[in-house]
Design an enzyme around this catalytic site. Structure first.
Site, short mmCIF file in Angstrom:
data_model
loop_
_atom_site.label_atom_id
_atom_site.label_comp_id
_atom_site.label_asym_id
_atom_site.label_seq_id
_atom_site.Cartn_x
_atom_site.Cartn_y
_atom_site.Cartn_z
N PHE A 62 38.52 39.68 55.31
CA PHE A 62 38.67 40.88 54.50
C PHE A 62 38.03 42.05 55.24
CE2 PHE A 62 37.87 43.83 51.04
CZ PHE A 62 39.01 43.71 50.28
N ASP A 98 31.66 34.36 52.36
CA ASP A 98 32.12 35.29 51.34
C ASP A 98 32.97 34.49 50.35
OD1 ASP A 98 33.43 37.21 49.78
OD2 ASP A 98 33.46 38.68 51.41
N TYR A 136 34.23 40.88 39.83
CA TYR A 136 35.38 41.41 39.07
C TYR A 136 36.67 40.66 39.27
CZ TYR A 136 35.83 43.96 43.55
OH TYR A 136 35.90 44.27 44.87
N LYS A 137 36.67 39.62 40.13
CA LYS A 137 37.91 38.87 40.36
C LYS A 137 37.96 37.69 39.38
CE LYS A 137 38.29 40.68 45.00
NZ LYS A 137 37.83 40.59 46.38
N ARG A 145 51.64 38.85 46.60
CA ARG A 145 50.55 37.92 46.34
C ARG A 145 50.45 37.65 44.83
NH1 ARG A 145 44.27 39.29 47.65
NH2 ARG A 145 44.71 40.82 46.04
#
Ligand SMILES: *Cc1c(COP(=O)(O)O)cnc(C)c1O
Length: 413
Positions: free
Chosen positions: A126, A198, A223-224, A372
């Site tokens: 990322f 991560d 928040y995911k 996605r």
């Protein structure tokens, strides 16, 4: 499609997680396949936040730091997250953003690795993780910190005596590919390197065993899959054995051994709290705190089983569809090395995704050509997967995505 909607409905009726869906507020008529990017609103968070605002902030004012233990939130929320990622108590705090936590832990780790200056990572990582390492390298100078980026398949052969820290994202944000945390952590240790994992697409998505796999450091997102709300506090993990030797550079007062002694000099807290920096955003912290309660009675293995079934169903329905023959699977076919998301490549992915969102099926687009789809077992039903594919077939089949309005690039994809 050769797999009926009624079969999906039957799978839903025997799903042990089916009742968990009611804990979320999900808009009518929307199939939400983007909980890997922003989890939906848990109904308990909606209620808690209004009482936090009215009673804790509005009425009890500053006494709430003690009375409602605001001061203990980073640690308290950290322990709830720890339970999901295989960490014993005292090693996780909720704080800051993932990017900032990457910076704090990378700097701290580099400092203890005398004679080694390289952060090894992958070009598929990322971007923010790579940017933070680049920024650190600019700050410290190339002579003291160098980012080395290799392809995901070449990590092991690049673990040499220069490597201070191996920084990997456990589940790839584009493809969903999962790294072997146990094997790579062992290989890194054999080469004398520390590991920073991560877990942005792992926490709440796949079982993680940080302690059992002897991981050194980890960060992740609130928040995911943890549903803490937009911009929720992130988290960090530091294995207990490293806590007294690692010193992070953002030496704020919340990481001080005695913040309320207002000492002139910084003295790090003895345990995991030394990795905190300043005052947390209490409203955001209380939202994440409440969202984490959803997991209290949930078995991560059950989540994983359903996640694999949902992803397998989606892949099978897409690949069996003649209309969708141009979509190419961009995620690993083997579920054992795939996270809780599936990506398909198509030259018109951006426009197709915009048309899908317009039709109520929310996934996202990742440059250059990926659609996605996140499959979050707490609230996604098997019929949702079936319906999403049938809407996708209609959009691709009748070419509706070719309309100009679906090509306009938005700031956030
Ligand atoms: C989402 C994500 C982040 C986000 O970092 P922020 O600091 O919250 O913006 C970081 N790393 C990975 C792998 C991610 O998927």
């Amino acid at each position: 499609m050769n797999f009926g909607r009624d079969t999906c409905a039957r799978l839903d009726s025997s799903d042990p997680l089916a009742s968990v869906r009611a804990r979320f507020i999900l808009p009518e008529g929307t199939i939400y396949l983007d909980g890997n990017s922003l989890g939906p609103l848990p109904s308990a968070v909606h209620k808690t936040l209004s009482s936090v605002i009215q009673e804790e902030w509005g009425t009890d004012l500053i006494s709430s730091w003690n009375r409602h233990d605001w001061i203990g939130l980073p640690r308290k929320v950290g322990e709830k997250i720890a339970a999901l990622i295989g960490a014993a108590p005292g090693q996780v705090v909720a704080c800051d953003s993932t990017s900032i936590n990457v910076f704090k832990l990378l700097s701290a780790a580099l400092k203890t690795q005398e004679g080694r200056k390289v952060i090894l990572s992958t070009r598929e990582n990322f971007p923010t993780d790579l940017y933070m390492a680049e920024g650190l390298s600019q700050l410290l100078g190339q002579g003291d910190c160098e980012l080395r980026v290799v392809s995901a398949n070449q990590v092991r052969e690049n673990l040499d005596q220069d490597i201070a820290v191996l920084m990997l994202t456990h589940v790839d944000f584009r493809s969903g590919r999962v790294f072997d945390m146990e094997g790579l952590t062992r290989a890194a240790h054999e080469a004398g390197a520390l590991t920073l994992w991560d877990l942005a697409h792992s926490a709440g998505a796949v079982p993680v065993s940080l302690d059992a796999h002897e991981a050194d450091l980890a960060v992740g997102c609130g928040y995911k899959y943890l549903n803490g709300g937009p911009g929720a506090p992130a988290f960090l993990y530091v294995a207990e054995r490293h806590q007294s030797t690692l010193q992070q550079p953002l030496a704020g007062w919340m990481g001080h051994a005695n913040p309320f002694e207002f000492d002139t000099h910084y003295q790090p807290a003895p345990g995991i709290e030394r990795f905190l920096c300043g005052t947390p955003s209490v409203l955001a912290m209380r939202a994440l705190d409440t969202a984490m309660d959803i997991w209290a009675d949930i078995d991560m293995q059950e989540v994983r089983n359903k996640s694999v079934e949902l992803c397998e169903l989606f892949i099978r329905l897409v690949e069996n569809s003649e209309t969708l023959g141009e979509l190419r699977l961009a995620s690993p076919r083997n579920p054992a090395v795939r996270g809780s998301q599936v990506s398909f490549a198509h030259p018109e992915s951006y426009a197709i995704m915009q048309a899908l969102i317009d039709a109520g099926v929310i996934g996202d687009f990742r440059d250059p050509d990926l659609m996605r789809f996140g499959f979050t077992p707490l609230y996604t039903r098997f019929v949702d997967v079936w319906d999403a594919v049938s809407i996708l077939e209609r959009i691709v089949g009748d070419g509706v995505f070719r309309e100009a309005r679906f090509r306009e690039r938005l700031r956030v994809t």
